[in-house]
Design a protein around this motif. Sequence first.
Motif, PDB file in Angstrom:
ATOM      1  N   ARG A 122       8.496   5.142  11.265  1.00  0.00           N
ATOM      2  CA  ARG A 122       7.505   6.038  10.672  1.00  0.00           C
ATOM      3  C   ARG A 122       8.212   6.913   9.627  1.00  0.00           C
ATOM      4  O   ARG A 122       8.830   7.925   9.967  1.00  0.00           O
ATOM      5  CB  ARG A 122       6.839   6.897  11.743  1.00  0.00           C
ATOM      6  CG  ARG A 122       6.106   6.086  12.828  1.00  0.00           C
ATOM      7  CD  ARG A 122       4.987   5.253  12.231  1.00  0.00           C
ATOM      8  NE  ARG A 122       4.277   4.466  13.210  1.00  0.00           N
ATOM      9  CZ  ARG A 122       3.178   4.861  13.843  1.00  0.00           C
ATOM     10  NH1 ARG A 122       2.692   6.071  13.627  1.00  0.00           N
ATOM     11  NH2 ARG A 122       2.571   4.065  14.697  1.00  0.00           N
ATOM     12  N   PRO A 124       7.390   8.747   5.874  1.00  0.00           N
ATOM     13  CA  PRO A 124       6.380   9.016   4.848  1.00  0.00           C
ATOM     14  C   PRO A 124       6.775   8.403   3.503  1.00  0.00           C
ATOM     15  O   PRO A 124       7.967   8.326   3.166  1.00  0.00           O
ATOM     16  CB  PRO A 124       6.355  10.548   4.767  1.00  0.00           C
ATOM     17  CG  PRO A 124       6.970  11.021   6.029  1.00  0.00           C
ATOM     18  CD  PRO A 124       7.967   9.983   6.427  1.00  0.00           C
ATOM     19  N   SER A 287       5.075  -2.438   6.777  1.00  0.00           N
ATOM     20  CA  SER A 287       4.368  -1.201   6.400  1.00  0.00           C
ATOM     21  C   SER A 287       4.409  -0.958   4.891  1.00  0.00           C
ATOM     22  O   SER A 287       4.132   0.144   4.435  1.00  0.00           O
ATOM     23  CB  SER A 287       4.976   0.000   7.128  1.00  0.00           C
ATOM     24  OG  SER A 287       6.356   0.133   6.816  1.00  0.00           O
ATOM     25  N   GLN A 315      -5.024   1.208   9.083  1.00  0.00           N
ATOM     26  CA  GLN A 315      -5.654   2.252   9.886  1.00  0.00           C
ATOM     27  C   GLN A 315      -6.241   1.678  11.170  1.00  0.00           C
ATOM     28  O   GLN A 315      -6.178   2.314  12.229  1.00  0.00           O
ATOM     29  CB  GLN A 315      -6.751   2.941   9.077  1.00  0.00           C
ATOM     30  CG  GLN A 315      -6.210   3.823   7.951  1.00  0.00           C
ATOM     31  CD  GLN A 315      -7.316   4.521   7.199  1.00  0.00           C
ATOM     32  OE1 GLN A 315      -8.199   3.871   6.633  1.00  0.00           O
ATOM     33  NE2 GLN A 315      -7.304   5.848   7.196  1.00  0.00           N
ATOM     34  N   GLY A 319      -2.254   3.021  12.145  1.00  0.00           N
ATOM     35  CA  GLY A 319      -1.261   3.582  11.246  1.00  0.00           C
ATOM     36  C   GLY A 319      -1.774   4.725  10.392  1.00  0.00           C
ATOM     37  O   GLY A 319      -2.978   4.909  10.215  1.00  0.00           O
ATOM     38  N   ASP A 320      -0.822   5.491   9.842  1.00  0.00           N
ATOM     39  CA  ASP A 320      -1.095   6.605   8.944  1.00  0.00           C
ATOM     40  C   ASP A 320      -0.931   6.107   7.514  1.00  0.00           C
ATOM     41  O   ASP A 320       0.085   5.495   7.183  1.00  0.00           O
ATOM     42  CB  ASP A 320      -0.101   7.740   9.239  1.00  0.00           C
ATOM     43  CG  ASP A 320      -0.385   9.008   8.442  1.00  0.00           C
ATOM     44  OD1 ASP A 320      -0.902   8.909   7.313  1.00  0.00           O
ATOM     45  OD2 ASP A 320      -0.051  10.093   8.946  1.00  0.00           O
ATOM     46  N   HIS A 322      -0.154   7.610   4.921  1.00  0.00           N
ATOM     47  CA  HIS A 322       1.021   8.170   4.258  1.00  0.00           C
ATOM     48  C   HIS A 322       2.288   7.382   4.587  1.00  0.00           C
ATOM     49  O   HIS A 322       3.357   7.650   4.022  1.00  0.00           O
ATOM     50  CB  HIS A 322       1.216   9.637   4.666  1.00  0.00           C
ATOM     51  CG  HIS A 322       0.142  10.548   4.141  1.00  0.00           C
ATOM     52  ND1 HIS A 322      -0.914  10.965   4.917  1.00  0.00           N
ATOM     53  CD2 HIS A 322      -0.048  11.092   2.913  1.00  0.00           C
ATOM     54  CE1 HIS A 322      -1.702  11.744   4.197  1.00  0.00           C
ATOM     55  NE2 HIS A 322      -1.208  11.834   2.980  1.00  0.00           N
ATOM     56  N   GLU A 323       2.146   6.407   5.484  1.00  0.00           N
ATOM     57  CA  GLU A 323       3.294   5.581   5.880  1.00  0.00           C
ATOM     58  C   GLU A 323       3.030   4.111   5.577  1.00  0.00           C
ATOM     59  O   GLU A 323       3.575   3.211   6.228  1.00  0.00           O
ATOM     60  CB  GLU A 323       3.588   5.782   7.371  1.00  0.00           C
ATOM     61  CG  GLU A 323       3.974   7.217   7.700  1.00  0.00           C
ATOM     62  CD  GLU A 323       3.934   7.524   9.182  1.00  0.00           C
ATOM     63  OE1 GLU A 323       3.483   6.644   9.964  1.00  0.00           O
ATOM     64  OE2 GLU A 323       4.347   8.633   9.569  1.00  0.00           O
TER      65      GLU A 323
END
Length: 567
Positions: A122, A124, A287, A315, A319-320, A322-323
Amino acid sequence: MPRLAIGRFSLKEDRWETLVQVPLKQLSRDFWGIALDDARLGLEVGKTYCYWFGVWNNAPEGPRREWVYVTDPFAGKVNSEVTADRLPFPAVKKGFLGTEITIGKGFSIQQRNSNALRHSARVPNNRLVIYELPTRWAKNEEELGVGTFDDIRHLMPYLTQLGVNALELLPVAHSPQKFRWGYGTAHYFAPDADLGGADKFRMLAHACHENGLRIFHDAVMAFALHNSLRYINYARFFVHWGVRHPLQRRRQGFGGDLWNFTFSKGFGTKDYLLNYLKHWMHDYGISGLRLDSINNIDSPQFVHLVKDETRRYWQELGGDLHEFLVVGEDLGVPDFWLKEKRLDGLWNEPFKHILRRILTEQVALHDLEEEVKKIIDCRRLGAGFSDLAQAVIYITSHDVEGEGNERLYDFLRLYRVSHLKERIQLAFFLLLTCVGIPMIFAGEEFADRHDFSQNDYRTKQLDALNFERLEDEWRHSLFQYVSQLVHLRTTSNALCVNDNYFLYSDFSDDKRVMCWLRGTSEEQLLIVVNLSDYKGPWDFPFSLWPESKWSHISRTIQLEPWSGQYF
């Protein structure tokens, strides 16, 4: 009617232990299949098999109406030692690899992972430092790249020491071009068998995530090389390159078949390629996506669809955003890709060329300040960049062919510059303190050089990393310097934001000194660079010196030739 050929082949005895061929049943308009527990197959739980689909040859070069046995287009694991040419059935010999499956309990297939995102690193997007590496380059024998996924896994201590937090391998989906970079993709869902295959790549992905590295997948979606679908339904999936097809336009096939993005009735290219990307995200925790030669895809609508669908799927996996990042390569860097929000980001090719002109003193003095401003802040380029996470910046990339694209060491040697090491260090100083996502091409961190001609498309792909050069004292020192800057870039709050404020240029006498601020009022770095051979003291103009914030720093700074400093 399509057929399934499935069996177990003994390489030791060079014979089939079991082999059957049965017709497939039409399941829908576009798909055919068979249940694994069908008694005609005779499969046993716990055993591994290879299979192929037998279809009427649909490729444009023929021969038509003859059988050909092809790899499953959705194969997640392929076996390069057991090919269709071993089948005893009458058919056109095309050498398709076997799709390998292991039968699990309840006659399931033991090859699909659970959601790998749960274990992925993870990081950013605004703190990324990417390391670009051709897999074959991870190990060399007599300067030739013979690396595998295992060899990259064994580089984890090195990558951890360097401090990078993302690994971008050149295409790892299976390609029949064994000793090249992988841009001729054949089997999109399967990690390259010659590089170690699905099991070894899974181990590599796990090692990356354990060591805090995100994985970027290099996706070739303009053309394919020897993909099974060309024999199953050519017109639906492909455009025949080189025969004046109206959909070819300016696209290049590079010896393969151009994907056809116009088909809309049923399952087509768009569906296949989106499923491919989601497969790598789900099974291996990918990612980040680097979309190769998006101008050659020649379908901004499809590129936009890729960005939207993969972000949505990320998503869905938990997941985020921003990552997760979808970056495209169009070296002309037209602004519509970002202004129309068709991508998250672009490779910033102009950064490389402007930086190299500055390092070799090819920029006129009256243009120097503006050119430096363009590289320290990607938003000044006018290419649609509005955020640092939209611009992947680099000194060198794998595209080393052609004048001005060489490895930096070789490039600077061509210009016979003074202070070679210092200029390389300054290049990294700028790369890692500017507004953008820094990417390091493997070997540049210790000034590796070309051992073969980079202008030959074959030899440039064989020119592996030479880690023995790290034994040179100056190269080891360079590596340590770059490593310190990488750690600064990944941890500093001043460098993970867009904020920068240009302060001053001093071009008096022989000086080429510039300074600016990076970061917000909460955390700032004062950046000073010397773009000349000048060595000696340099005084800040008094009016630019905020006493309270920088009072611990002497107003007089000692400058070294071609250097950068931060305070």
